[in-house]
Design a protein around this motif. Sequence first.
Motif, PDB file in Angstrom:
ATOM      1  N   GLY A 196      -1.536  -1.070   7.721  1.00  7.42           N
ATOM      2  CA  GLY A 196      -0.104  -1.175   7.969  1.00  7.42           C
ATOM      3  C   GLY A 196       0.209  -0.534   9.520  1.00  7.42           C
ATOM      4  N   VAL A 231       4.405   0.776   4.068  1.00 11.04           N
ATOM      5  CA  VAL A 231       3.421   0.098   3.239  1.00 11.04           C
ATOM      6  C   VAL A 231       2.661   1.020   2.343  1.00 11.04           C
ATOM      7  CG1 VAL A 231       0.955  -1.067   3.351  1.00 11.04           C
ATOM      8  CG2 VAL A 231       2.744  -1.849   5.248  1.00 11.04           C
ATOM      9  N   THR A 264      -0.233  -8.738   4.745  1.00  7.26           N
ATOM     10  CA  THR A 264      -0.204  -7.776   3.541  1.00  7.26           C
ATOM     11  C   THR A 264      -0.291  -9.181   2.390  1.00  7.26           C
ATOM     12  OG1 THR A 264       0.966  -6.206   4.098  1.00  7.26           O
ATOM     13  CG2 THR A 264       1.283  -6.750   1.910  1.00  7.26           C
TER      14      THR A 264
END
Length: 224
Positions: free
Chosen positions: A168, A141, A183
Amino acid sequence: MLHSDSLVLAEEAVPLVSWGIAGWALAGALLGGTIAAVAIPRLLAHRESSPRWRSVSGCSAAAGLAAGILAVRFDGIELVAFGFLAGVGVVLAAIDLLERRLPGRLVLPSYGVLGGLLVLEAAVTERWSNLLTALAAALLVALAYLLVALASRGGLGSGDVKFGGLLGMAMGWQGWSAVVTGTAVGWLGAAAVLLVLRILGRRPGTMPMGPFLLAGALFALVPG
């Protein structure tokens, strides 16, 4: 057919669960308020804009609400880990709203605390695969956000990259589906707000992504 003693036990269990959730919500509120009272005045670039009691109480209320919701889903070390994330996260979101930045002085130490708690949970429950996924998700991420930051030339800041990696890690503990969901929810929420602002004729200079990323992560964590 239920016996009377079973009904009594069930009735006693409900208040105990409710009190437990309320206790965690209070603990989250105290944590969020404490971090806000200590960190925000020291981390703001413009000291004259140091928050008053409203900012501290707002962070306290938001952290308490998040901790209470998390307590419905988690317990033990997991709840401590994600409750800490919520407490730190709401303070970072507040700073982002005030100054459009996420200070690394608060984000980076949080990696150690969250990571340490997840290592402890993995050792106790032998969920080492969850820990590996969490670490991999943090790296991927953060890397993805770094590429976006480089491509957008300032559209995404270094603080967003670091904060994204921290979130993340938490989402990765729950699995890759949580990473994708959290996300996506965060970015879609930011896009929706930006669209509404443009419809209303407002053009924000820089969009604070912190609150949206945190909300997306918490949304993904709770269903598990």
